[in-house]
Design a protein around this motif. Structure first.
Motif, PDB file in Angstrom:
ATOM      1  N   ALA A 128      45.985  15.328 -69.839  1.00 50.41           N
ATOM      2  CA  ALA A 128      46.608  14.174 -70.579  1.00 50.41           C
ATOM      3  C   ALA A 128      46.994  13.177 -69.452  1.00 50.41           C
ATOM      4  CB  ALA A 128      47.546  14.416 -71.498  1.00 50.41           C
ATOM      5  N   LEU A 129      47.542  13.765 -68.678  1.00 49.87           N
ATOM      6  CA  LEU A 129      48.213  12.807 -67.411  1.00 49.87           C
ATOM      7  C   LEU A 129      47.220  12.324 -66.492  1.00 49.87           C
ATOM      8  CD1 LEU A 129      51.415  15.169 -66.382  1.00 49.87           C
ATOM      9  CD2 LEU A 129      51.467  12.683 -67.107  1.00 49.87           C
ATOM     10  N   GLU A 130      45.994  13.156 -66.184  1.00 51.26           N
ATOM     11  CA  GLU A 130      45.053  12.860 -65.300  1.00 51.26           C
ATOM     12  C   GLU A 130      44.123  11.822 -66.112  1.00 51.26           C
ATOM     13  OE1 GLU A 130      43.246  16.213 -63.210  1.00 51.26           O
ATOM     14  OE2 GLU A 130      45.324  16.564 -62.198  1.00 51.26           O
ATOM     15  N   THR A 131      43.942  12.048 -67.463  1.00 52.70           N
ATOM     16  CA  THR A 131      43.146  11.101 -68.172  1.00 52.70           C
ATOM     17  C   THR A 131      43.755   9.686 -68.273  1.00 52.70           C
ATOM     18  OG1 THR A 131      42.528  13.054 -69.571  1.00 52.70           O
ATOM     19  CG2 THR A 131      41.986  10.798 -70.416  1.00 52.70           C
ATOM     20  N   SER A 162      46.118   8.627 -66.226  1.00 53.04           N
ATOM     21  CA  SER A 162      46.033   7.846 -64.875  1.00 53.04           C
ATOM     22  C   SER A 162      44.731   7.251 -64.467  1.00 53.04           C
ATOM     23  CB  SER A 162      46.392   8.880 -63.778  1.00 53.04           C
ATOM     24  OG  SER A 162      45.999   8.784 -62.732  1.00 53.04           O
ATOM     25  N   ALA A 163      43.580   8.047 -64.985  1.00 48.27           N
ATOM     26  CA  ALA A 163      42.101   7.314 -64.664  1.00 48.27           C
ATOM     27  C   ALA A 163      41.892   6.169 -65.452  1.00 48.27           C
ATOM     28  CB  ALA A 163      41.295   8.534 -65.099  1.00 48.27           C
ATOM     29  N   LEU A 164      42.666   6.485 -66.559  1.00 48.04           N
ATOM     30  CA  LEU A 164      42.286   5.063 -67.771  1.00 48.04           C
ATOM     31  C   LEU A 164      43.121   3.958 -67.035  1.00 48.04           C
ATOM     32  CD1 LEU A 164      42.646   6.483 -71.375  1.00 48.04           C
ATOM     33  CD2 LEU A 164      40.652   5.659 -70.320  1.00 48.04           C
ATOM     34  N   GLY A 165      44.187   4.160 -66.369  1.00 45.82           N
ATOM     35  CA  GLY A 165      44.736   3.190 -65.917  1.00 45.82           C
ATOM     36  C   GLY A 165      44.114   2.384 -64.736  1.00 45.82           C
ATOM     37  N   ASP A 166      43.336   3.083 -64.058  1.00 47.41           N
ATOM     38  CA  ASP A 166      42.381   2.586 -62.906  1.00 47.41           C
ATOM     39  C   ASP A 166      40.938   1.978 -63.569  1.00 47.41           C
ATOM     40  OD1 ASP A 166      44.110   3.123 -60.581  1.00 47.41           O
ATOM     41  OD2 ASP A 166      43.188   5.126 -60.772  1.00 47.41           O
ATOM     42  N   LEU A 167      40.521   2.723 -64.771  1.00 49.50           N
ATOM     43  CA  LEU A 167      39.259   2.075 -65.348  1.00 49.50           C
ATOM     44  C   LEU A 167      39.526   0.801 -66.179  1.00 49.50           C
ATOM     45  CD1 LEU A 167      36.368   2.809 -66.046  1.00 49.50           C
ATOM     46  CD2 LEU A 167      37.278   3.997 -68.032  1.00 49.50           C
ATOM     47  N   ILE A 168      40.657   0.563 -66.821  1.00 55.19           N
ATOM     48  CA  ILE A 168      40.774  -0.511 -67.643  1.00 55.19           C
ATOM     49  C   ILE A 168      41.408  -1.874 -66.799  1.00 55.19           C
ATOM     50  CG2 ILE A 168      42.065  -1.630 -69.605  1.00 55.19           C
ATOM     51  CD1 ILE A 168      42.444   1.507 -70.328  1.00 55.19           C
ATOM     52  N   PHE A 227      36.071   6.173 -63.968  1.00 56.57           N
ATOM     53  CA  PHE A 227      35.028   6.688 -65.121  1.00 56.57           C
ATOM     54  C   PHE A 227      34.855   8.062 -65.051  1.00 56.57           C
ATOM     55  CE2 PHE A 227      30.631   6.429 -67.283  1.00 56.57           C
ATOM     56  CZ  PHE A 227      31.010   6.382 -68.328  1.00 56.57           C
ATOM     57  N   TYR A 228      34.313   8.699 -63.809  1.00 60.55           N
ATOM     58  CA  TYR A 228      34.065   9.954 -63.607  1.00 60.55           C
ATOM     59  C   TYR A 228      35.546  10.765 -64.031  1.00 60.55           C
ATOM     60  CZ  TYR A 228      29.775   8.812 -61.045  1.00 60.55           C
ATOM     61  OH  TYR A 228      28.602   8.364 -60.508  1.00 60.55           O
ATOM     62  N   ARG A 229      36.520  10.179 -63.332  1.00 58.04           N
ATOM     63  CA  ARG A 229      37.852  10.937 -63.465  1.00 58.04           C
ATOM     64  C   ARG A 229      38.323  11.067 -65.003  1.00 58.04           C
ATOM     65  NH1 ARG A 229      41.387   7.189 -60.654  1.00 58.04           N
ATOM     66  NH2 ARG A 229      42.840   8.333 -61.498  1.00 58.04           N
ATOM     67  N   ALA A 230      38.015   9.946 -65.703  1.00 59.61           N
ATOM     68  CA  ALA A 230      38.683   9.784 -67.045  1.00 59.61           C
ATOM     69  C   ALA A 230      37.757  10.800 -67.892  1.00 59.61           C
ATOM     70  CB  ALA A 230      38.473   8.474 -67.627  1.00 59.61           C
TER      71      ALA A 230
END
Ligand code: 16G
Ligand code: MG
Length: 539
Positions: free
Chosen positions: A408-411, A413-419, A196-199
């Protein structure tokens, strides 16, 4: 495996004679008094399933989701955290319906033989339950079956359904390159909060979020998650409502995602101030519905279709910004209940393909797996976004050419972990929505402005025999009874922008009719006419 041991354990857990049980879309679900023997037998089946899959852990969740507190249910989770494979639903049904204890043990051994299962091999099962008081006794029935079959068993006690799915996948991937996360409830919170923080990527969330937890397991678990969250890092301030799990009778009572969606109103016990951002979870925290009260127009709901369109539009933008559009294909999966305007918005405005499946998460989940990024949501708020192996590889491989691409890439990747990748998860979906709104700088009103829903109506029709109604084309048409669909088509043709379908419910003894049309009164009229047709053919 000792036949007498299973037999004597089974004798402590009778099924109710004369009742026919069926493993349906949500496992076995009914009045909790009927479930003791059923849960024991589900234990036997999961012991077999684990051995069939080389000793990987199988999950068992005891919950009846949004049903009243007197109900309960039991369902099986496969090793990667997805729903039990369809073929085994039939084995579950047959095993549970064995008429006597002796026949049960016979059938258990017969299954082992036909499925070539080595009963002497090790097996493992993990379990969780929601806050219903009956869950405690049902867990005993489960553990008796696992002890009698010499199956390793870990009871994770009270969990949300998606947490049990998460843990099942974690246990089976621990120590491998595909390790999904730390095998503990704390591991789940840490994974979500860090992602969540990363996204958010330094953005802050404005305005308080009020969450109605249906007086179910989502309440204590959301409170637990919040202990891992530092609001100074995100700006998110959460106020938790309906988190009373000490009075079982209030579970799902006049609150929760199902109440809000079907009654199209806020929970009875709360008074959302105009403009405040609200959402509701259901009794086992796998459904999510957002809403707010507009000072002029009143209650406005953002359901599963809205969450799907929000996620699809945001993620498609990220894919384009990251210049991955040629390698990462995104698709949306809906059911016939999706509002026609949402489908049109995705296909025509977002230019993203939509496929339809029958109702029930397992069907949507399966279809979503065929995309690199598969966004699936039922209108009732149940859904998630799946990232394929290929997507992960592309995101990791891509060298960013600009700060925007890096972002965009980091968002992504973070979403992939968040969801939650195993199943729809209201808490994880909620954090995803908050991230997207923060990135877009949107209020709920901005989100709602993307398209206008067609007025619609859902009607429950009691019929003599719901099994007469067979569907085709992802439940959008009836193949049986003969001529019933022709009669429905004739009525639908008389209305503008109209659509209607009928199907037998998978969870209740009734049919459901859905209708949408250009105006409220037309949608109501159409629903009533189609309901009358269904009633006439209903035996
Ligand atoms: C179950 C399904 C839900 C579906 C609902 C339809 C799962 C985990 N749950 O609750 O996805 O929307 O059934 O109920 O698959 P119905 O058949 O009574 O309309
Ligand atoms: Mg649920």
């Amino acid at each position: 495996m000792d036949r007498d041991l299973i037999l004597s354990a089974s004798k402590k857990h009778d099924i109710v004679p004369g009742k026919v049980y069926k493993y349906g879309t949500a496992g076995f679900r009914m009045s909790a008094d009927l479930l003791d023997g059923v849960t024991f037998r589900v234990g036997l089946l999961s012991a077999l399933r684990s051995r069939k899959l080389n000793g990987q852990a199988i999950g068992v969740m005891i919950t009846a989701s949004h049903n009243p507190a007197v109900d309960n249910g039991v369902k099986i989770v496969d090793p990667m955290g997805d729903m039990l494979e369809q073929e085994w639903e039939a084995h579950a049904t047959n095993l549970v319906n064995a008429p006597s204890h002796d026949e049960l043990v016979d059938y258990f051994h017969k299954l082992a033989e036909t499925l070539k299962i080595d009963l002497s091999a090790p097996g493992k099962v993990i379990a969780g339950r929601d806050t219903r008081p009956s869950g405690k006794t049902l867990v005993t029935a489960l553990s008796d079956a696992l002890a009698a079959t010499n199956t390793t068993y870990v009871d994770y006690k009270i969990l949300t359904t998606p947490q049990l799915h998460y843990l099942t996948r974690c246990v089976n991937t621990e120590g491998t390159p595909g390790a999904y996360g730390e095998v503990s409830e704390t591991g789940y919170y840490n994974k979500l909060i860090q992602a969540f923080y990363r996204a958010l990527r330094g953005r802050t969330i404005s305005g308080k979020l009020s969450v109605d937890c249906a007086n179910g397991v989502g309440g204590p678990k959301l409170n637990e998650l919040l202990k891992h969250h530092d609001p100074s890092k995100t700006g998110l301030e959460v106020k938790v409502y309906n988190d009373d799990v000490l009075r079982p009778e209030v579970l799902n009572l006049d609150c929760g995602a199902d109440f809000v969606k079907t009654r199209q109103r806020a929970p009875v016990s709360v008074k959302p101030a105009p403009g405040e951002r609200w959402c509701s979870l259901d009794g086992d925290a796998d459904r999510l519905i957002y809403y707010w009260v507009d000072p002029e127009t009143g209650f406005f709901m953002l359901d599963g279709d809205r969450i799907a369109t929000l996620a699809a539009s945001f993620i498609a933008d990220l894919i384009r910004t990251a210049d991955l559009q040629d390698n990462v294909r995104i698709g949306v999966v809906q059911t016939a209940y999706a509002n026609g305007s949402s489908t049109k918005y995705v296909e025509q405005h977002l230019q993203i393909p939509v496929v339809f499946t029958p109702t029930g998460v397992k069907h949507l989940h399966h279809a979503a797996c065929s995309y690199d990024i598969g966004v699936y949501f039922e209108a009732n708020g149940h859904g998630t976004v799946l990232f394929s192996q290929n997507t992960w590889a592309e995101v990791k491989r891509k060298e960013p050419q600009s700060p925007a691409q890096k972002d965009a890439l980091e968002t992504l990747s973070a979403l992939g972990d968040l969801i939650n990748q195993t199943v729809g998860d209201a808490i994880s979906d909620m954090l995803m929505v908050e991230v997207i709104l923060a990135h877009k700088g949107w209020s709920l009103r901005d989100w709602a402005m993307t398209y206008q829903d067609l007025p619609n109506r859902l009607v429950r029709v009691e019929v003599g025999n719901k099994d007469l109604f067979q569907t085709t084309d992802a439940e959008r048409k009836l193949s049986q009874p003969e001529h019933c669909q022709d009669d429905i088509d004739k009525v639908v043709k008389k209305y503008t922008n109209a659509r209607s379908f009928a199907r037998a419910s998978g969870t209740e003894n009734a049919c459901r009719v859905y209708a949408e049309a250009a105006t409220r009164s037309e949608a109501d009229e159409l629903a009533n006419k189609v309901a009358a047709i269904v009633k006439a053919y209903g035996g």
